[in-house]
Design an enzyme around this catalytic site. Structure first.
Site, mmCIF file in Angstrom:
data_model
loop_
_atom_site.group_PDB
_atom_site.id
_atom_site.type_symbol
_atom_site.label_atom_id
_atom_site.label_comp_id
_atom_site.label_asym_id
_atom_site.label_seq_id
_atom_site.Cartn_x
_atom_site.Cartn_y
_atom_site.Cartn_z
ATOM 1 C CB CYS A 357 22.619 -17.548 31.166
ATOM 2 S SG CYS A 357 20.920 -17.498 31.683
ATOM 3 N NE ARG A 386 14.186 -13.370 35.897
ATOM 4 C CZ ARG A 386 14.176 -14.679 35.772
ATOM 5 N NH1 ARG A 386 13.026 -15.337 35.849
ATOM 6 N NH2 ARG A 386 15.282 -15.350 35.567
ATOM 7 C CD GLN A 404 17.529 -17.185 38.332
ATOM 8 O OE1 GLN A 404 18.496 -16.698 37.755
ATOM 9 N NE2 GLN A 404 16.545 -17.780 37.704
ATOM 10 C CG ASP A 406 21.190 -19.437 37.312
ATOM 11 O OD1 ASP A 406 20.779 -20.508 36.818
ATOM 12 O OD2 ASP A 406 21.154 -18.342 36.725
ATOM 13 C CG HIS A 408 24.465 -21.253 33.346
ATOM 14 N ND1 HIS A 408 24.441 -20.221 34.254
ATOM 15 C CD2 HIS A 408 23.273 -21.224 32.708
ATOM 16 C CE1 HIS A 408 23.287 -19.587 34.159
ATOM 17 N NE2 HIS A 408 22.554 -20.171 33.233
ATOM 18 C CE LYS A 489 10.486 -25.713 31.134
ATOM 19 N NZ LYS A 489 9.809 -24.449 31.476
ATOM 20 C CG HIS A 535 20.105 -22.247 30.972
ATOM 21 N ND1 HIS A 535 20.476 -20.934 31.094
ATOM 22 C CD2 HIS A 535 20.105 -22.521 29.657
ATOM 23 C CE1 HIS A 535 20.686 -20.432 29.888
ATOM 24 N NE2 HIS A 535 20.466 -21.374 29.001
#
Ligand SMILES: [Zn+2]
Ligand SMILES: [Zn+2]
Length: 662
Positions: A357, A386, A404, A406, A408, A489, A535
């Site tokens: 992000c 991670r 990911q 991912d 945004h 979420k 996200h």
């Protein structure tokens, strides 16, 4: 004797004051515990005038938790019977079962489980009553002086963590005595309860395995031995559960990853860090390619960002404040030293990125943005790292390095409702394309204790998510107060082929990062406005989704994902050249086809192809060659003969294009 008036399951009832719920529900053996004025209680609890009593059956979530905890309790009793001097830790119920942590004199082995299980069966048969006894801290410390771990729990004021709350954490400190046939206590344990009325209410249980576990989950504490078990309302349900486990074991992606040569975790790289082999690489690329096409169709723009960054970026984003535990420790770079070894210029801290992000925010911020550019949808296959605890790592579904899918999305407040709605539809349809078809949605709402942003924004975003979810006609589960502090979420939960639920995609509104990064756009009236940020990870991570699909399909991927879509198997060597030409034609047509030219006999080749779970076996013998045809043998053993070559190619191409399973 005096009478009291109470309400039982909604109906008024008068009864003698010494009657307990166990008497009220004596005729219904399924009722194993109850709620009195909303609180979970033993059936032996005393009642007072005006109490509102609700029956709880063993198969309900509360009933199952009490059954499983009671079984853990019996296990601890059995362990101390068989192995005196074993110290007790905690024994909470967990999903589908329970565990209890012990500090034994000798490490448990599988034979010990057999002994413990048979001691448990004796206790269950005896029908020992669980009797609750309120105690004081001083008394409990004296009585449990030989149980150092329990004494430590007594000392903990307030909640001792979710799991320890089974032992303490109630308003009163209680010890449960198990009463033998003569009514005298045979064993006692510090426990908050409640329990089943007696041990004979445990219908079916089994001990599963042992594991090492740190006391209260911290590596600073002593290492204990954990025994896992499971308990069910009937033998049939226990059997069904054990069958499901066996089926899951067969499908385990870690096992299939090796058998099908998809990926591995070389010791030399480190735990939780996978390499994908060529066959796994094909599956992965097919997954990514399709996702890329669909995202382009939905107007996502593809970006790239580096794997590491200076610490300042994660200070701005806040990750170093609230997520540092999950990050790899920093590297110190560019330090300059004087000749005498003193520091001339201090080094810079660099971190591997745990999330994408902040990078995307920098791309947003790289120049001024106008309302005309919104919604701006930035997408990246972003690899993150991670530092997961080694105990929670699980193949590629829980790894330390993963990619990911991912995205945004930056939009105006007015665009948010429409954006969330179309986003959820997009997410669900894409998951369906990969073969998952059963879903439910979970909506996590504001935690009133901990949140950033305005109440009105939260309400609006939560309502928008709820509307989007409701429009899908799927089951919607409310996770009240479960949202992260920065926004509400929705998560998509998918069921796999054997009924297990996996959390897949999340759609997360974020009120915090646009503020921290001071993101802005110029609105149509010329004012500067803050965009809403969403996200969204669809697979979660490619690796995890790969693992889920491997287990869902049990390695028998649909042809569009299969590493090898067709394998040529000649009935005898004589037909190798003919079949070789067919396979060449298939490859030319874009089919991942191979010829098995090994020295193995045909039956062995068929078996190998079955082991590799290849969708199409393309077989050719004399008749096929004469007719310019081939025969198909499918994974389920069915066969189709005399298919003209062009038709064979067309059939494979069709199922690949339509992404159907065969
Ligand atoms: Zn207990
Ligand atoms: Zn994000």
């Amino acid at each position: 004797m005096a009478q009291i008036s109470i309400t039982v399951d909604g109906a008024a009832l008068k009864l003698e004051a010494d009657q307990r719920p166990t008497h009220i529900f004596a005729d219904n053996k399924d009722v194993v515990v109850c709620r009195v004025n909303g609180a979970l209680k033993d059936l032996w609890t005393e009642l007072s005038d005006g109490d509102v009593v609700e029956s709880i059956v063993i198969s309900s979530p509360d009933g199952l938790a009490v059954l499983r905890h009671s079984t853990a309790h019996v296990m601890a009793q059995a362990v101390q019977e068989v192995y005196a001097n074993t110290r007790l830790g905690i024994g909470p119920p967990i999903k589908d079962g329970f565990y209890y942590d012990f500090d034994p004199v000798n490490t448990f082995n599988p034979d010990d489980l057999v002994k413990i299980e048979s001691a448990m069966r004796k206790i269950v048969k005896e029908g020992q009553r669980f009797r609750r006894r309120v105690t004081t801290e001083a008394e409990a410390l004296k009585e449990l002086a030989h149980e150092p771990y329990k004494c430590e729990l007594i000392g903990i004021k307030g909640p001792a963590g979710e799991e320890a709350s089974v032992e303490v954490g109630g308003s009163e400190l209680t010890i449960y005595d198990n009463l033998g046939r003569d009514g005298n206590p045979v064993w006692s344990d510090l426990c908050r309860g409640p329990h089943l009325p007696s041990t004979k209410h445990i219908p079916a249980f089994k001990l599963m395995r042992t594991a090492a576990a740190y006391w209260r989950g911290s590596e600073k504490n002593p290492m204990l031995q954990r025994i896992y078990g499971t308990a069910w309302p009937s033998q049939d349900e226990l059997n069904a559960y054990l069958e499901l486990l066996a089926e899951a074991e067969k499908r385990d992606h870690r096992r299939l990853g090796t058998e099908l040569d998809l990926f591995s975790f070389p010791e030399e790289i480190g735990s939780g860090l996978a390499v994908f082999h060529p066959k796994g690489g094909i599956v992965r690329r097919a997954m990514e390619d399709y996702s890329r096409i669909r995202h382009e169709e939905e107007n996502y723009e593809f970006v790239y960002s580096p794997h590491l960054t200076k610490a300042a970026l994660f200070e701005t984003s806040g990750h170093l404040q609230w997520y540092a535990d999950g990050m790899y420790p920093p590297m110190i770079l560019d330090e300059e030293l004087n000749a005498d070894g003193t520091v001339r210029k201090p080094g810079q801290q660099y971190y591997m990125k745990p999330m994408n992000c902040p990078f995307h925010n920098l791309i947003y911020k790289s120049r001024g943005r106008s309302y005309r550019e919104l919604p701006l949808r930035l997408f990246e296959f972003g690899t993150v790292y991670r530092y997961e605890k080694s105990g929670v790592l699980h193949g590629i579904t829980r790894a330390r390095g993963f990619t990911q899918d991912d995205a945004h999305i930056y939009c105006t407040k007015e665009q948010m409702v429409g954006e969330l709605d179309s986003l959820l539809t997009f997410v669900l349809n894409l998951l369906r394309d990969y073969g998952l078809n059963e879903f439910y949605l979970e909506l996590s709402t504001k935690n009133e204790e901990k949140f950033v942003g305005e109440d009105a924004d939260w309400a609006e975003a939560t309502e928008a998510l709820r509307k989007a979810a409701t429009a899908q006609n799927l089951e919607l589960v409310l996770d009240e107060g479960g949202a992260a502090f920065y926004g509400p979420k929705i998560s998509v939960q998918a069921k796999d082929a054997i009924g297990r639920t996996w959390q897949m995609s999340t759609i997360q509104v974020d009120f915090q990062l646009p503020q921290r990064f001071e993101l802005e756009y110029s609105a149509s009236d010329g004012t500067r406005q803050r965009p809403v940020m969403i996200h969204r990870a669809l697979f979660g991570s490619i690796e995890r989704f790969f693992g889920v699909l491997t287990e869902h399909y049990s390695g028998a991927f649909p042809p569009w994902l299969a590493p090898v879509q067709a394998i040529g198997i000649p009935v005898a060597d004589t037909f190798s050249d003919y079949l070789g030409d067919v396979i060449k034609a298939m490859r030319k047509a874009g089919i991942r086809a191979e010829l098995d030219a090994s020295d193995d006999r045909m039956q062995k080749k068929v078996r190998n192809a079955q082991m590799q779970k290849i969708p199409f076996m393309v077989i050719a013998g004399e008749e096929d060659q004469k007719a310019g045809a081939v025969s198909f043998r499918y994974r389920n053993g069915e066969q189709k003969n005399g298919i003209p070559i062009a038709d064979a190619i067309a059939e494979i191409k069709k199922v690949v294009a339509e992404r159907t399973q065969v």
